[in-house]
Design an enzyme around this catalytic site. Structure first.
Site, PDB file in Angstrom:
ATOM      1  N   LYS A  84      44.170  18.597  49.587  1.00  0.00           N
ATOM      2  CA  LYS A  84      43.126  19.595  49.606  1.00  0.00           C
ATOM      3  C   LYS A  84      43.179  20.574  48.602  1.00  0.00           C
ATOM      4  CE  LYS A  84      44.720  20.638  54.592  1.00  0.00           C
ATOM      5  NZ  LYS A  84      45.430  21.403  55.613  1.00  0.00           N
ATOM      6  N   ASP A 132      41.256  22.245  59.722  1.00  0.00           N
ATOM      7  CA  ASP A 132      41.940  20.871  59.888  1.00  0.00           C
ATOM      8  C   ASP A 132      41.127  19.953  61.056  1.00  0.00           C
ATOM      9  OD1 ASP A 132      44.019  21.072  58.153  1.00  0.00           O
ATOM     10  OD2 ASP A 132      45.461  21.929  59.568  1.00  0.00           O
ATOM     11  N   ASP A 161      42.213  19.105  63.521  1.00  0.00           N
ATOM     12  CA  ASP A 161      42.568  19.541  64.940  1.00  0.00           C
ATOM     13  C   ASP A 161      42.082  21.072  65.316  1.00  0.00           C
ATOM     14  OD1 ASP A 161      44.390  20.580  63.631  1.00  0.00           O
ATOM     15  OD2 ASP A 161      46.235  20.188  65.015  1.00  0.00           O
TER      16      ASP A 161
END
Length: 413
Positions: A227, A243, A245
């Site tokens: 990242k 993210d 999720d």
């Protein structure tokens, strides 16, 4: 009397019996090497343990997967009408390739999902430009796909597909002006990249960061240090990172306006950063606080790409003694942008990152940060499944094809 011929026949029959018995009676563990020591895992907090627990099973009435990533029909896209979607009965295929360290220990939320992937002409759709993309110099919403599961039914890949749909096409949450960029690790398969491109996302590869922790952690967490290379993506003026999720359930465009430009504390700059002070000191970094800790959950963050900042972060990530390696890039970014550092984080309201969403937060959260595909006994337990059905219907409609044509054809491969 036993003749030589009879003896040979008897001996041959005996050999056949022995071989047959051996091939059918070996225990299954015989194929498993026993020399490899079990992988160690860090201790986690109660909240982390809760987040790693597998959830309930998916509803039985959902479309089951096929292995087709593209439609072999001469029509580019089928039209969704009164006929319900076909429900294939095959189960998810076994991984097509092994990537070593990904699943040293596999949790329920990592199991392949029983959702049918879009049944469309990927080759036709990927020729169109990314949706909402007007060239360099503008913000983007983004995520990072680094799953080492090779199937199209991997939950993280399917979460990436749902993020693309929620950000670009879902009437409840779509952006009115920003594209969605899916950064991918170098090992992400081309068919996955093509599906995301066909749906209207920008797909860009990130170079891996070779981070070597001082403790044993999951391999997938080591990959997440890549990242840091998002700070090098200066094609974009700002990045709202989510993210895989972290799912928008409302429009989230406003977050770019809430994230303010800050000025660093020059007096706290280490010697190595002082020559680049002018390039570093105007910065943007914002996120949602974790329980009055003055630290943020880095599953949702707003940042400004900056080559000098990228080099600073890559340099500091090597100094593993300065942060808790058990929490990987979460701990590192809170160290690099700590409230007492030269680059303090701007804190945003919890509605922008609803990790462990509470019962009273339905309708309040703009982003739900939870593995929705594995939740049970929660107000959001059907959010993933219902949204998946909506996504398939949208992608199979004539209007979607018209919208992709409106984006225009690419000028490059």
């Amino acid at each position: 009397m036993l003749t030589a011929r009879n003896f040979c026949f008897f001996l041959g029959a005996l050999v056949v019996v022995v071989v047959f018995y051996s091939s059918t009676s070996l225990p299954s563990s015989a194929a498993v090497p026993s020399s490899k020591a079990p992988f160690g895992f860090p201790a986690t907090s109660v909240q982390d343990e809760q987040k790693l627990q597998p959830g309930g099973s998916l509803p039985d009435d959902l479309s089951r997967p096929t292995d087709a990533g593209t439609l072999q029909n001469p029509n580019p896209l089928p039209v969704a009408g009164d006929t319900p979607l076909a429900v294939p009965t095959v189960e998810p295929a076994a991984p097509t390739q092994s990537h070593g360290e990904f699943n040293e220990m596999k949790f329920g939320f990592q199991d392949d999902l029983k959702f049918a992937n879009p049944d469309w002409d990927v080759h036709h759709l990927k020729q169109y430009k990314p949706h909402n993309y007007d060239g360099p110099g503008r913000p983007t919403i983004a995520t990072y796909l680094s799953t080492r599961n090779g199937t199209l039914h991997d939950p993280y890949f399917q979460a990436a597909q749902q993020l693309v749909y929620r950000v670009l096409w879902d009437p409840k949450s779509k952006s009115k002006k920003y594209p969605l960029t899916v950064f991918v690790a170098p090992f992400i398969e081309q068919d996955k990249r093509d599906i995301l491109t066909a749906a209207g996302a920008i797909v860009k590869e990130l170079e891996l960061v070779d981070w070597q922790p001082t403790v044993d952690i999951w391999g997938r967490w080591r990959d997440l240090f890549s990242k840091l290379n998002i700070w090098g993506e200066t094609e974009f003026s700002r990045v709202l990172f989510l993210d895989l999720d972290a799912f928008p359930v409302q429009n989230i465009d406003e977050i770019f306006e809430l994230a303010e430009r800050q000025r660093c504390r020059k007096e706290l700059l280490p010697v190595e950063d002082r020559p680049q002070a002018e390039q570093l000191c105007d910065y943007v970094f914002a996120g949602t606080e974790i329980s009055d800790s003055k630290e943020i959950n880095v599953g949702v963050m707003v940042l400004e790409p900056n080559k000098a900042m990228q080099q600073r972060l890559l340099r500091e990530a090597v100094h593993t003694e300065n942060f808790d390696n058990n929490m990987a890039e979460q701990a590192f970014l809170n160290y690099a942008f700590g409230q007492n550092s030269a680059f303090p984080t701007q804190l945003l309201d919890r509605q922008w990152n609803g990790f462990f969403p509470g019962e009273e937060e339905e309708g309040y959260l703009k982003i739900i940060h939870e593995k929705l595909w594995s939740m049970s006994d929660h107000w959001a337990e059907n959010y993933f499944a219902d949204n998946w059905k909506e996504m398939l219907l949208t992608y199979q409609g004539k209007e979607f094809l018209s919208r992709r044509r409106w984006d225009g054809e690419r000028e490059f491969e």
